[in-house]
Design an enzyme around this catalytic site. Sequence first.
Site, PDB file in Angstrom:
ATOM      1  N   LYS A 137      -9.367   1.990  -1.667  1.00 46.05           N
ATOM      2  CA  LYS A 137      -9.564   1.459  -0.309  1.00 46.05           C
ATOM      3  C   LYS A 137     -10.884   1.939   0.290  1.00 46.05           C
ATOM      4  O   LYS A 137     -11.162   3.146   0.327  1.00 46.05           O
ATOM      5  CB  LYS A 137      -8.389   1.890   0.574  1.00 46.05           C
ATOM      6  CG  LYS A 137      -8.384   1.318   1.975  1.00 46.05           C
ATOM      7  CD  LYS A 137      -7.083   1.719   2.673  1.00 46.05           C
ATOM      8  CE  LYS A 137      -6.942   1.192   4.069  1.00 46.05           C
ATOM      9  NZ  LYS A 137      -5.650   1.598   4.669  1.00 46.05           N
ATOM     10  N   ASN A 189      -7.014   6.203  -1.465  1.00 47.05           N
ATOM     11  CA  ASN A 189      -5.902   5.289  -1.205  1.00 47.05           C
ATOM     12  C   ASN A 189      -6.132   4.100  -2.147  1.00 47.05           C
ATOM     13  O   ASN A 189      -6.998   3.271  -1.896  1.00 47.05           O
ATOM     14  CB  ASN A 189      -5.940   4.862   0.267  1.00 47.05           C
ATOM     15  CG  ASN A 189      -4.750   4.013   0.653  1.00 47.05           C
ATOM     16  OD1 ASN A 189      -4.026   3.504  -0.208  1.00 47.05           O
ATOM     17  ND2 ASN A 189      -4.532   3.864   1.954  1.00 47.05           N
ATOM     18  N   GLU A 221       0.865  -1.193   0.000  1.00 49.46           N
ATOM     19  CA  GLU A 221       0.000   0.000   0.000  1.00 49.46           C
ATOM     20  C   GLU A 221       0.901   1.243   0.000  1.00 49.46           C
ATOM     21  O   GLU A 221       1.939   1.254   0.664  1.00 49.46           O
ATOM     22  CB  GLU A 221      -0.834  -0.051   1.293  1.00 49.46           C
ATOM     23  CG  GLU A 221      -1.641   1.191   1.604  1.00 49.46           C
ATOM     24  CD  GLU A 221      -2.216   1.162   3.034  1.00 49.46           C
ATOM     25  OE1 GLU A 221      -1.556   0.596   3.948  1.00 49.46           O
ATOM     26  OE2 GLU A 221      -3.307   1.712   3.236  1.00 49.46           O
ATOM     27  N   CYS A 255      -4.855  -3.130   2.907  1.00 49.50           N
ATOM     28  CA  CYS A 255      -4.551  -3.084   4.341  1.00 49.50           C
ATOM     29  C   CYS A 255      -5.742  -3.311   5.253  1.00 49.50           C
ATOM     30  O   CYS A 255      -6.146  -4.434   5.462  1.00 49.50           O
ATOM     31  CB  CYS A 255      -3.837  -1.782   4.691  1.00 49.50           C
ATOM     32  SG  CYS A 255      -3.053  -1.909   6.314  1.00 49.50           S
ATOM     33  N   GLU A 303      -5.999   8.640   7.831  1.00 51.64           N
ATOM     34  CA  GLU A 303      -6.539   8.274   6.513  1.00 51.64           C
ATOM     35  C   GLU A 303      -7.917   8.884   6.286  1.00 51.64           C
ATOM     36  O   GLU A 303      -8.278   9.220   5.162  1.00 51.64           O
ATOM     37  CB  GLU A 303      -6.598   6.754   6.368  1.00 51.64           C
ATOM     38  CG  GLU A 303      -5.225   6.139   6.254  1.00 51.64           C
ATOM     39  CD  GLU A 303      -5.296   4.709   5.761  1.00 51.64           C
ATOM     40  OE1 GLU A 303      -5.888   4.465   4.714  1.00 51.64           O
ATOM     41  OE2 GLU A 303      -4.751   3.836   6.457  1.00 51.64           O
ATOM     42  N   ASN A 337       0.327  -1.261   5.248  1.00 53.61           N
ATOM     43  CA  ASN A 337       1.221  -0.531   6.146  1.00 53.61           C
ATOM     44  C   ASN A 337       0.618  -0.685   7.519  1.00 53.61           C
ATOM     45  O   ASN A 337      -0.398  -0.041   7.823  1.00 53.61           O
ATOM     46  CB  ASN A 337       1.208   0.969   5.830  1.00 53.61           C
ATOM     47  CG  ASN A 337       2.076   1.372   4.664  1.00 53.61           C
ATOM     48  OD1 ASN A 337       3.238   1.712   4.829  1.00 53.61           O
ATOM     49  ND2 ASN A 337       1.490   1.345   3.471  1.00 53.61           N
TER      50      ASN A 337
HETATM   51  N1  CDT Z   1      -2.806   1.163   6.510  1.00 58.02           N
HETATM   52  C1  CDT Z   1      -3.726   0.618   7.313  1.00 58.02           C
HETATM   53  O1  CDT Z   1      -4.877   0.474   6.964  1.00 58.02           O
HETATM   54  N2  CDT Z   1      -3.316   0.272   8.544  1.00 58.02           N
HETATM   55  C2  CDT Z   1      -4.201  -0.205   9.549  1.00 58.02           C
HETATM   56  C3  CDT Z   1      -3.702   0.178  10.874  1.00 58.02           C
HETATM   57  C4  CDT Z   1      -4.752   0.100  11.871  1.00 58.02           C
HETATM   58  S1  CDT Z   1      -5.130   1.648  12.490  1.00 58.02           S
HETATM   59  C5  CDT Z   1      -5.968   1.257  13.896  1.00 58.02           C
HETATM   60  C6  CDT Z   1      -4.377  -1.717   9.533  1.00 58.02           C
HETATM   61  O2  CDT Z   1      -5.512  -2.154   9.650  1.00 58.02           O
HETATM   62  O3  CDT Z   1      -3.397  -2.446   9.445  1.00 58.02           O
END
Ligand code: CDT
Length: 743
Positions: free
Chosen positions: A127, A109, A47, A211, A147, A236
Amino acid sequence: MARTVRVAALQMGTTNIWDERPHTLERMLRLLQLAAEEKVQVALFPEIAFTTFFPRYYITDEARLAAFFEHGDVATAPDTRAVFDRARDLGIDICVGFAEAAPEGDRFNSCVYYHAASGQVLAKYRKIHLPGDVEPFPDPDAVNQLEKRYFKPGDLGFEAFRVPDLLREGDDATAAGHAGDQACDSQASGTPNGAVQGNVTGDPIFGMMICNDRRWSEPWRVLGLQGVEIVLCGYNTAGFAPHLWGASKDADPEEANRLSLFQHKLCMQAHGYTNATFSVSAARCGLDDGKYIMIAGSCITDPEGRIIAESKTMGDEVIVADCDLDMCRPGRTRTFDFGRHRRVEHYGRIVQQTGVVEPPLLTPGTGSVTKLKPATVAATAAAEATLLANDAPTEPVEAAVVPSTTPAPPTNPIQILLLNPTKDPTLTTALVSAAIPTLPADVSLTGLTVPTAPPAIFSRADALLAAAASLSAALDSTAAHDALVVASPLPGGNVAAADLLVAALREQCPGKPVVSALAAGVAAARALGGERVGLLVEDVGAKAALEDALLGACGGSSPFHCGGGIGVFGGAMPCGHAGAAAIAGVESCGLDELRVGAGGGGGGVEVEAEREHSLADDHDGPKRLSTPEADAVADKVLDRICAAARVLVADGPKKGPRADALVLGFCAPVPAAKVRAEVAARVLRCGDGGRKLPVVDPVVAGVQQVIGLVRMAGRMAGATAAGGEEAAAAAAAVGEATAGLVV
Ligand code: CDT
């Protein structure tokens, strides 16, 4: 014959905020080169692969923020094209994540699937589940994930797609190739195109998510329902970041990292397994900027949920596996043969409800428990019961709902019946859902759909039939309820149906509060300071019906209004004059032009395939839209509502705005809270200073009104000091709930 695809996750280690783009690009090219040496056919980058994971920063400088986004066609833009060109030259398909600045100004995203053989982007995904927050945490030590600030939720849905040119000579890429195998799968269910589910043939079916999406079962199942065979997911994911994860700041960082890694793999393995698909996940990991720890754990899982390849480092790394797509078959033809085993009639909540609605509390005490209500709860109950009711059409359908944040178990709850005078259970669900968050702890709300009423009301004949059917259905249920609210959110003659019903129910249930939701909405708007109430209605038909009703209230000339106080605006007034005088105007939102229906389950959007209903027309109901279509329609719905609201609040011939309060005279196919927020944001501009514009949801107003009336009636009956206190508390509760209506 095998259908095998060699796939790779291209894990990327630390990318700091100060890293130059060419440096990162160079790393991506090197990873591609390594993948080519492994004869990889499809490679997945993480991502937001071209920069550091910038949503962790609070960036207010627009130019600085824009630099993290990719503008124009990502496959040909100067900053990014090298990766796509190299993929094409090496003959490797790639899926790569990036921050997308869309031409219309929206930011997403996103990721694309680039098909090397044709040199084309084959599919794009934006996303949908955006984690984190809009505003940063107050704690300067917190790791943020903004985000929701920088991106719009994706609008392209979860669309699976086939990828040509991957299956090699001798692989089975044709439907004919498996024709003989179908006998082995004689128990597997059929699919609409005649293929046998699980007996997958043809070019491989891919799906993409990004993600946080991987943590939700819904995207997986939506892809699973399209027969996905390989799910690609770049990510990420923070390790130790207690604010983000809602954990203690004192937690052990190593343990937190391990947990984050475990949960990542858990999601890929479990969801891949229950959808009988391979999955590939690629991390952007390492220690960014010397302080932000991001987990690695890039992996490839098989349809049995096993990890078949995984990263060993926290840096740039290529993880490769051969995916024999025939391995999807056992799951698909047995345990997860969706067509044979899924029971969608019980899954309604999944799409009709977003937040949690808990079951009723049980009465505490000596160990024996008493249920407050039968456990036929909330959103899906109406839909499910209606399905049953189709077999036994004389049974009315009930959906019992209690608030989700009940502080104490009430022993004698106020029971309110919300009557939807149609046979449309999704509408009941939408109405009940809208009222749930406003319910005090000791109130139970039950939705009643009337299976013998018309599906919708488009004529006076429909209205009469609806009123008659609803009356007998409601009378069957009144004994168990303390008050009734008659919903009137449908177009056309429903106003009349509601009026007739209200009058008849009052006649048949003396002493029991019975209100029309619309009348309560107008009363609430006035109580909140509105001197000139504007009514927003769904379409010109509803506008005409309401104006007709107004006329009836004023002069008694409407066939539906006898001038005796039963008009929707009459309320407590003897002839309705005062009520009518408070109405500044009725404005159509023109939703019929969008061909949207109200029964969207409080958030869904539907298209009415046929609006030519008649009293005998037992139509199949609206066609449900796909997510991107639904989002697009929802945006248009909000645009139209705001446009109509603007007309109503524009300055009239006298000084000041025509309307100073609004009532939503229909059940919006987007949640009422969102409508209120949008109207607040878009209709009142900065020039309006501190002006408040009450926007009232009439069902909420109706429910609150009868709660107050029931409490008041109790006080009048009991006439005790305690009763007085109760009434004061009730008034406060009503005031509190009503305050939530003001934007
Ligand atoms: N990039 C991304 O979506 N990261 C989220 C972090 C969690 S934020 C509480 C993830 O679900 O891995």
